[in-house]
Design a protein around this motif. Structure first.
Motif, PDB file in Angstrom:
ATOM      1  N   CYS A 143       0.852  -1.191   0.000  1.00 41.64           N
ATOM      2  CA  CYS A 143       0.000   0.000   0.000  1.00 41.64           C
ATOM      3  C   CYS A 143       0.890   1.246   0.000  1.00 41.64           C
ATOM      4  N   ALA A 144       0.636   2.120  -0.970  1.00 38.95           N
ATOM      5  CA  ALA A 144       1.376   3.385  -1.048  1.00 38.95           C
ATOM      6  C   ALA A 144       0.667   4.408  -0.158  1.00 38.95           C
ATOM      7  N   TYR A 145       1.052   4.453   1.102  1.00 38.86           N
ATOM      8  CA  TYR A 145       0.403   5.348   2.068  1.00 38.86           C
ATOM      9  C   TYR A 145       0.790   6.805   1.823  1.00 38.86           C
ATOM     10  N   THR A 146      -0.058   7.698   2.312  1.00 36.88           N
ATOM     11  CA  THR A 146       0.257   9.117   2.359  1.00 36.88           C
ATOM     12  C   THR A 146      -0.177   9.637   3.724  1.00 36.88           C
TER      13      THR A 146
ATOM     14  N   LEU B 249      -1.490  10.764  -5.612  1.00 38.10           N
ATOM     15  CA  LEU B 249      -0.810  11.431  -4.493  1.00 38.10           C
ATOM     16  C   LEU B 249      -0.515  10.394  -3.412  1.00 38.10           C
ATOM     17  N   VAL B 250       0.593   9.706  -3.612  1.00 36.04           N
ATOM     18  CA  VAL B 250       0.968   8.597  -2.724  1.00 36.04           C
ATOM     19  C   VAL B 250       2.474   8.622  -2.493  1.00 36.04           C
ATOM     20  N   GLY B 251       2.894   7.896  -1.459  1.00 32.03           N
ATOM     21  CA  GLY B 251       4.308   7.715  -1.194  1.00 32.03           C
ATOM     22  C   GLY B 251       4.769   6.341  -1.655  1.00 32.03           C
ATOM     23  N   GLU B 252       5.814   5.862  -1.002  1.00 37.04           N
ATOM     24  CA  GLU B 252       6.394   4.555  -1.337  1.00 37.04           C
ATOM     25  C   GLU B 252       5.485   3.446  -0.811  1.00 37.04           C
ATOM     26  N   ALA B 253       5.289   2.403  -1.610  1.00 38.14           N
ATOM     27  CA  ALA B 253       4.399   1.308  -1.218  1.00 38.14           C
ATOM     28  C   ALA B 253       5.094   0.357  -0.243  1.00 38.14           C
ATOM     29  N   ILE B 254       4.384   0.016   0.836  1.00 38.06           N
ATOM     30  CA  ILE B 254       4.915  -0.930   1.829  1.00 38.06           C
ATOM     31  C   ILE B 254       3.852  -1.977   2.173  1.00 38.06           C
ATOM     32  N   SER B 255       4.321  -3.116   2.678  1.00 39.23           N
ATOM     33  CA  SER B 255       3.402  -4.180   3.111  1.00 39.23           C
ATOM     34  C   SER B 255       2.953  -3.925   4.553  1.00 39.23           C
ATOM     35  N   GLN B 256       1.969  -4.687   4.997  1.00 37.31           N
ATOM     36  CA  GLN B 256       1.508  -4.569   6.383  1.00 37.31           C
ATOM     37  C   GLN B 256       2.597  -4.997   7.370  1.00 37.31           C
TER      38      GLN B 256
END
Length: 283
Positions: free
Chosen positions: A167-170, A195-202
């Motif tokens: 998920c690319a959180y912001t 408009l997102v940042g770098e994608a990370i896993s849970q």
């Protein structure tokens, strides 16, 4: 140039106003809120505006050059007409530019898809009215996970149906910065931005929280069916279904998208670690 921001009493609207004040001062900004007294603390002129009431916006958008339309929180089918009330009033008042806060996501495969689909309809409406426009598709905010840390600790970790999906959180702070820039920079006109940042896993999210908050969270993946049942029991049918749909979307890759943030904002998006550290520092 006078800029109006709808849903000014909400956290995203307030963040956008805060960043606009830094750039152009408070005298050129109007906040619009359904309950104006909830937005009085923002230090700008506040006008009445309920998305269900077209007449409110016929008045609220008088003398406005650009409007930032924050997506409503109502039932997906109601939102489309609510947003059209604002767009039509903007055109009638001679507003030159409209910026819309849409969302990243898949419009057909999850329980969250009806929300995404209604946003896609408003994107089309914004483009068809003849004003200059810019659309931002917001990633999922990282703040709710951080606000929920005590519960995660009690529950022994993070548990949902996202699996290994990224998920690319912001954050609202990052979005506030980007939308202020999108409103003011004419070079952004006619663009749709993720408009997102770098994608990370849970699992990576849990590790970040552990690093900054000194917790010991682990991540447990469960099926969509199990998670939806749990969320419905905790939050009721409507919200439970929506939340499960969001994590199902993460599972199938709907939130692992390329980022246009640097183009929109004129600087790189903060890393997930920087966002978590920044939010922790403000607590």
């Amino acid at each position: 140039m006078r800029i109006a921001v709808t849903s000014a009493s909400g956290k995203l609207g307030a963040s956008i106003i805060k960043h606009l004040i830094k750039k152009i001062g408070n005298q050129n900004i109007v906040g619009i809120a359904r309950t104006p007294e909830k937005a009085n603390h923002l230090g700008v002129e506040i006008r009445q505006g309920d998305y269900n009431n077209r007449h409110d916006f016929d008045k609220a958008l008088q003398g406005i050059d650009a409007v930032l339309l924050v997506s409503g929180m109502d039932d997906p089918q109601k939102r489309i007409q609510q947003h059209r009330n604002v767009i039509a009033a903007a055109e009638q008042n001679g507003v030159k530019k409209i910026v819309y806060t849409s969302i990243v996501g898949n419009d057909s495969e999850t329980a969250f898809s009806p929300v995404v689909k209604s946003n896609r309809q408003t994107e089309k409406d914004v483009q068809e009215y003849g004003m200059q426009w810019v659309i931002g598709r917001n990633g999922i905010y990282i703040e709710p996970d951080l606000e929920y840390i005590e519960n995660y600790v009690k529950e022994g970790g993070i548990r949902n149906c996202a699996g290994d999906g990224k998920c690319a959180y912001t954050s609202r702070e990052e979005l506030g910065y980007a939308y202020a820039q999108m409103l003011l920079d004419e070079g952004n006109n006619g663009q749709i931005y993720n408009l997102v940042g770098e994608a990370i896993s849970q699992a990576e999210l849990a590790a970040l929280i552990n690093q900054v908050y000194h917790t010991n969270l682990t991540y447990e993946a469960v099926s969509v069916e199990v998670y939806e049942k749990e969320r419905k029991e905790a939050l009721g049918d409507f919200l439970g279904t929506i939340i499960a749909g969001i994590y199902e979307g993460i599972n199938i890759g709907a939130n692992d998208v390329h980022s246009d943030f640097a183009k929109a904002a004129g600087r790189a998006h903060k890393t997930p670690l920087e966002m978590v550290q920044e939010i922790k520092a403000q607590e």
